[in-house]
Every structure is written in structure tokens, then in C-alpha cells.
Design an enzyme around this catalytic site. Structure first.
Site, short mmCIF file in Angstrom:
data_model
loop_
_atom_site.label_atom_id
_atom_site.label_comp_id
_atom_site.label_asym_id
_atom_site.label_seq_id
_atom_site.Cartn_x
_atom_site.Cartn_y
_atom_site.Cartn_z
N LYS A 183 0.93 -1.24 0.05
CA LYS A 183 0.06 0.09 0.17
C LYS A 183 1.10 1.20 0.12
CE LYS A 183 -2.75 3.23 1.83
NZ LYS A 183 -2.39 4.47 2.10
N GLY A 240 4.40 3.30 11.42
CA GLY A 240 3.67 4.61 11.42
C GLY A 240 3.13 4.96 12.87
N SER A 241 1.93 5.63 13.00
CA SER A 241 1.41 6.02 14.13
C SER A 241 0.87 5.01 15.01
CB SER A 241 0.46 7.03 14.13
OG SER A 241 -0.65 6.69 13.32
N GLY A 244 -2.71 4.60 13.63
CA GLY A 244 -2.94 3.83 12.74
C GLY A 244 -2.57 2.32 12.66
N GLY A 245 -1.37 2.09 13.50
CA GLY A 245 -1.06 0.73 13.67
C GLY A 245 -2.02 0.08 14.64
N GLU A 264 5.32 -1.18 13.97
CA GLU A 264 6.13 -0.39 14.51
C GLU A 264 5.78 1.11 14.47
OE1 GLU A 264 8.43 2.35 15.01
OE2 GLU A 264 9.57 2.04 13.40
N CYS A 301 11.87 7.49 14.17
CA CYS A 301 11.12 6.85 15.24
C CYS A 301 11.94 6.68 16.45
CB CYS A 301 10.55 5.40 14.72
SG CYS A 301 11.91 4.26 13.65
N GLU A 392 4.03 11.34 22.32
CA GLU A 392 5.10 11.60 21.18
C GLU A 392 4.69 12.86 20.31
OE1 GLU A 392 7.45 9.35 17.55
OE2 GLU A 392 5.31 8.60 17.97
#
Length: 527
Positions: A183, A240-241, A244-245, A264, A301, A392
Site C-alpha cells: 500500500k 507509522g503512528s 494507525g497501527g 512499529e 522513530c 510523542e
């Protein structure tokens, strides 16, 4: 050349009607190329092709897969400066960063190729039969790792090469024997399409099955949701965030057949700076951390977003030196206007909290998508009472927590969420005095650093790029290094199977000459 179409297997297609563009964050304008979103029919076609390809590809010999990975590396390099120019236009990163990240991506691909030819990653384990064992005979049992099936990889915003189209997730999944559907990240679709063309060219040259790789375009959540929920998809890789994860993890868990999501996600990467280290080398560490916090506009990250110290003159001096050093650094461009907006919102939210003071913030004129690096400070009691202060902020931002004593420092560490990294800045003799702090930090992170900075993730077998939730969705695995392959495989045993019908890795003669465990002895000898 960018076409703006989706790669469905080896074919470029564009049946959709939704068209959009990427942004050049340096110039704050749209890039000239347009992209067409994948339709539901194209999504289904890509997954069906991947499923068919899996039936063939999983049985390919290791050398054929290794040749394919090496060929991808060669085709990416063959794209030359045009690829770097598109990368810079879509990310805002300078050319030197593009070259460095491309080099890392090439190294990752070749590392997995080498892993395949060496062979011990399969964890081949053999326990031979003992037919006359009393009271019961022992059967012949042989175990190895086998691939899961089609894998969906979500490209990341901050690494358009190394964690995206042909990055570590894709390389490790292909090495495992799994076809990949990418994606493409909406912020660097042109970069993704060019890299995808290199993968497809390598696949054709090495006669890979149709559907071994697809690259799909889509904004919003529709494409990602469709891929994760598709019954033929067997695993997901995401960088990502946290939001989202976690959304992908929940979707995958709610399927009739749940699948693993290796995500992650968020990390503020705490740094504990002990008094003796500051007394001896305060200026050195201030300079090092000013550079680490602003490296890549803080869009790593592993960016050090939390600095923990014990109140006193040494810490006060360090804070003043860090403020001076970080304000000397010229701001740099963020990846996208939306990321700059999120940075501003996150920074301002924390700045507005009671008890928080701003000790450094770049005050000069900056371009629209550039980020003013910011350092805040707060005392330990206030930090413990306000969970918002541990959130974060993605960008060049860090908060310094001034702890009353060792006990408060320990309490803060124990209450932190899981993190990718933890760092101890100390004189060697201090480590024994603060051993409980070291132990507590180890329990919260995937990688513990002594007298260094967390930014800079070496690609090697000893690297762990993961950590307790929410740093990653499963702390048992790494997203960097050859052991990332273990995310896309499962252990499988053969019992009393005819030797000539076993995979080469488990046959008596050991035709691959790989290292195996035979009756509890590590050896590469035949049986």
C-alpha cells in the site's frame, strides 16, 4: 517515468476515477504527476494473483529467491538520479539523505539474499526415530520454518525507501517466501511507483510468478482496510503512528481468521542522563543531543523525545548548554504540510500544560513546512501527574524532566509506555549505583544504549528495532536486520516423512549444506 497507475502484478492499471497529487514540501506546491486510486476490483485482483504466486514461489530454491532480491537492488540503482530527484521532491529531504537511504535499502536486500544462501535461518531441526525405544518407540520428527502467505506492507512516511516499497518489510517477506502487496504511502507515491517498477523488472528477468509483487495507490483508509480484511492476506507490516497501527491490528484481530500485524508505532525513546556524566562531559552531551533531536527534522522513530535527569547544578548547566546548541541549528523541512501541522499542534498542546516551561525554541524566520526545534522542561512530579506530557511529538522536539531524586526517576521509568530505545548517559562507575534504573529501563525498551544517541539504526543481525507495546505490536520481533524474516514464517513439523519427499533443508544428506540441529547437536553434517 511516472505513470500514476497501480502495479497489479506486472501490469500497470488505472480503472479508478479518483485522482490526486503529492506535495513538494520544500516548495510547498503540488508535484506535476497525478495518481489514480486502486479500485476494489484491482485490489481483489492483486491479492488473488499474490495467492496464486505463493503456491509457486514458496517452493522456489533459496538461490533463486536470493537472485531475485539482488536483482531488485540492481534495478533500483539503475533508476539513477531520476529516482533521487523524485524522492527529494516528495519528501523534502536533501539529496544526501536520499543517497544514504537508497544505500541502506540496497544493503537490506542484499543482506536477505545472503541470509537465504547461508540457510541457517530456516531453523532446521531433526530428531531421528528410535523404533526400539521402550516402552514406546520414538517417531522421526523434522521441523523448519515455512512462509505464511501473501503479506501486505504499508509504506512509511519518513523512510520512502528503507521502510516502504522495497524496504525491510518487503525484502524480508520476499525472502521468507511470501508475495507482497504494497500500500504505497500517499506522501511519496511517485517514489513508490519508480521503486515498484524496479521490483517488477527484476521479477520478469528472473521468471517470478505473476503476482509476486503489486503496488497499489490509495488515499484515506479504504485501501488499507480492504487489504487487511481480505481473506487471502496472511500478515501485515506497518510503520507509522500508534492510532494507525492499532486500527490495523484491531481489524486483523476481528477477521474470521485473525492474522498477525507487525506494527512499529510510537516511541519517545527516553534518555537518562546521570549526574557524574554531566559533571564531566556536559557540553559534549548537549552538542550530541542537539544534533540527535534535530537530525532529519526529528522525523525518526528513534528521536530522543524525553530526557530524564536529577535536579542540581549539573542538570541546570546541561539544559542551558542544550538550549544554546539547539538554537544554533538551522531548521529543516518536514515531510508534508500535514506533518508540520501535527508537529505544531502536538508541541503547542504540551507547551500549554501547567508546569511546563520552554527552554529553547528557534525564533528566526522559517519556510512554510520547516519546523522550529523546541525543548521544554518540567519537574518530575508534574510529569507523573499529567499523562499528556509523555505523548510523542513527531519532529524536532524533546522534553526534559527534572527529577527530585533517584526514586522519582525510577518511578517515572516504571510508568512509561513501551519504547523502541532507552539510553543511559553515565560514567561507568555510576551504573552500579543506578542499577535499579538500568534494570527498569531494560524492561521498557527493545534496545538499551550506553553513552550514545538513539538515532542511527544499524542494519545487522544483532539489531532489535521493536519493543514493548506501543513501540511495536509484538516485542518478540524486530523490523530491522535479517531476523525480521521471522515475522512472515511459522514453524512446521514433518513426522515419519519419506526422506526423498522432504524439503532439501530436512533431508538426511543435507544437500544445502546448511547448519542444522540434529538430535540436539548443531552440525552441517549429513545423517
Amino acid at each position: 517515468m511516472i505513470t500514476g497507475k497501480n502495479y497489479i502484478g506486472s501490469q500497470l492499471k488505472a480503472a479508478g476515477t479518483k485522482i490526486y497529487k503529492t506535495i513538494n514540501p520544500q516548495l510547498n506546491i503540488e508535484n506535476p504527476w497525478s495518481f489514480i486510486e486502486a479500485t476494489s476490483e484491482e485490489i481483489n485482483e492483486a491479492v488473488a494473483l499474490a495467492n496464486d504466486a505463493f503456491k509457486i514461489y514458496k517452493n522456489f530454491p533459496a538461490q533463486k529467491k536470493a537472485d531475485f532480491l539482488n536483482a531488485i537492488a540492481e534495478e533500483i540503482l539503475a533508476l539513477g538520479d531520476e529516482l533521487l530527484e523524485v524522492y527529494c521532491s516528495e519528501s523534502g529531504y536533501p539529496k544526501g539523505r536520499a543517497e544514504g537511504e537508497r544505500g541502506r535499502t540496497i544493503f537490506q536486500l542484499r543482506s536477505f539474499a545472503n541470509m537465504l544462501t547461508e540457510g541457517s535461518w530456516l531453523e532446521a531441526t531433526i530428531d531421528t526415530s528410535i523404533p526400539d525405544r521402550i516402552p514406546l518407540p520414538k517417531d522421526d520428527l523434522r521441523k523448519m520454518l515455512v512462509p505464511l502467505g501473501p503479506v501486505v506492507v504499508f509504506g512509511s512516511s519518513n523512510f520512502p525507501f528503507a521502510f516502504s516499497t522495497a524496504g525491510g518489510d518487503t525484502a524480508s517477506a520476499l525472502a521468507a517466501g511470501c508475495p507482497v502487496i504494497v500500500k504505497s504511502h500517499s506522501m511519496h507515491i511517485g517514489t513508490g511507483e519508480m521503486v515498484a517498477s524496479a521490483v517488477i523488472k527484476a521479477a520478469k528477468k528472473h521468471h517470478m510468478p505473476e503476482g509476486i509483487f503489486s503496488n497499489l495507490i490509495g488515499s484515506g483508509v479504504t485501501l488499507g482496510t480492504s487489504l487487511v480484511k481480505h481473506p487471502l492476506v496472511k500478515a501485515v507490516g506497518f510503520t507509522g503512528s500508534i492510532n494507525g497501527g492499532r486500527a490495523l491490528f484491531d481489524l486483523a484481530s476481528q477477521r474470521p481468521e485473525p492474522i498477525p500485524v507487525f506494527a512499529e508505532m510510537g516511541s519517545i525513546n527516553p534518555v537518562v542522563i546521570l549526574p557524574d556524566a554531566l559533571e564531566k562531559n556536559s557540553e559534549k552531551w548537549a552538542t550530541a543531543y542537539a544534533g540527535s533531536i534535530t537530525l532529519g527534522t526529528g522525523q525518526f522513530c528513534t528521536n530522543p523525545g524525553l530526557l530524564l535527569g536529577i535536579k542540581g547544578n549539573n542538570l541546570n548547566q546541561f539544559i542551558a548548554q542544550l538550549a544554546e546548541e539547539i538554537e544554533k541549528i538551522a531548521p529543516s523541512c518536514m515531510l508534508h504540510p500535514s506533518i508540520k501541522a501535527d508537529f505544531n499542534n502536538g508541541k503547542e498542546k504540551i507547551q500549554s500544560q501547567n508546569g511546563v516551561s520552554t527552554v529553547a525554541e528557534y525564533k528566526g524566520e522559517i519556510a512554510p513546512n520547516y519546523a522550529p526545534q523546541t525543548i521544554l522542561a518540567v519537574d518530575g512530579k508534574t510529569f507523573l501527574e499529567n499523562p499528556a506530557l509523555s505523548h510523542e511529538v513527531f519532529g524536532p522536539f524533546s522534553i526534559i524532566v527534572q527529577c527530585e531524586n533517584n526514586e522519582e526517576l525510577l518511578t517515572i521509568i516504571n510508568k512509561l509506555d513501551g519504547q523502541l530505545t532507552g539510553t543511559i548517559i553515565a560514567e561507568p562507575m555510576e551504573l552500579s549505583t543506578y542499577n535499579t534504573v538500568v534494570d527498569a529501563l531494560q524492561n521498557r525498551v527493545g534496545r538499551l544504549i550506553f553513552n550514545g544517541v538513539p538515532t542511527g539504526v544499524e542494519v545487522c543481525a544483532s539489531m532489535i528495532h521493536g519493543g514493548p507495546y506501543p513501540a511495536s505490536s509484538d516485542s518478540r520481533f524486530t523490523a530491522v536486520g535479517i531476523h525480521a524474516v521471522k515475522r512472515w514464517v511459522r514453524p512446521f513439523s514433518y513426522q515419519n516423512w519419506p526422506d526423498e519427499l522432504l524439503p532439501d533443508a530436512l533431508q538426511n544428506k543435507n544437500p544445502l549444506n546448511i547448519t542444522r540441529t540434529v538430535n540436539d547437536i548443531i552440525t552441517n553434517k549429513s545423517i
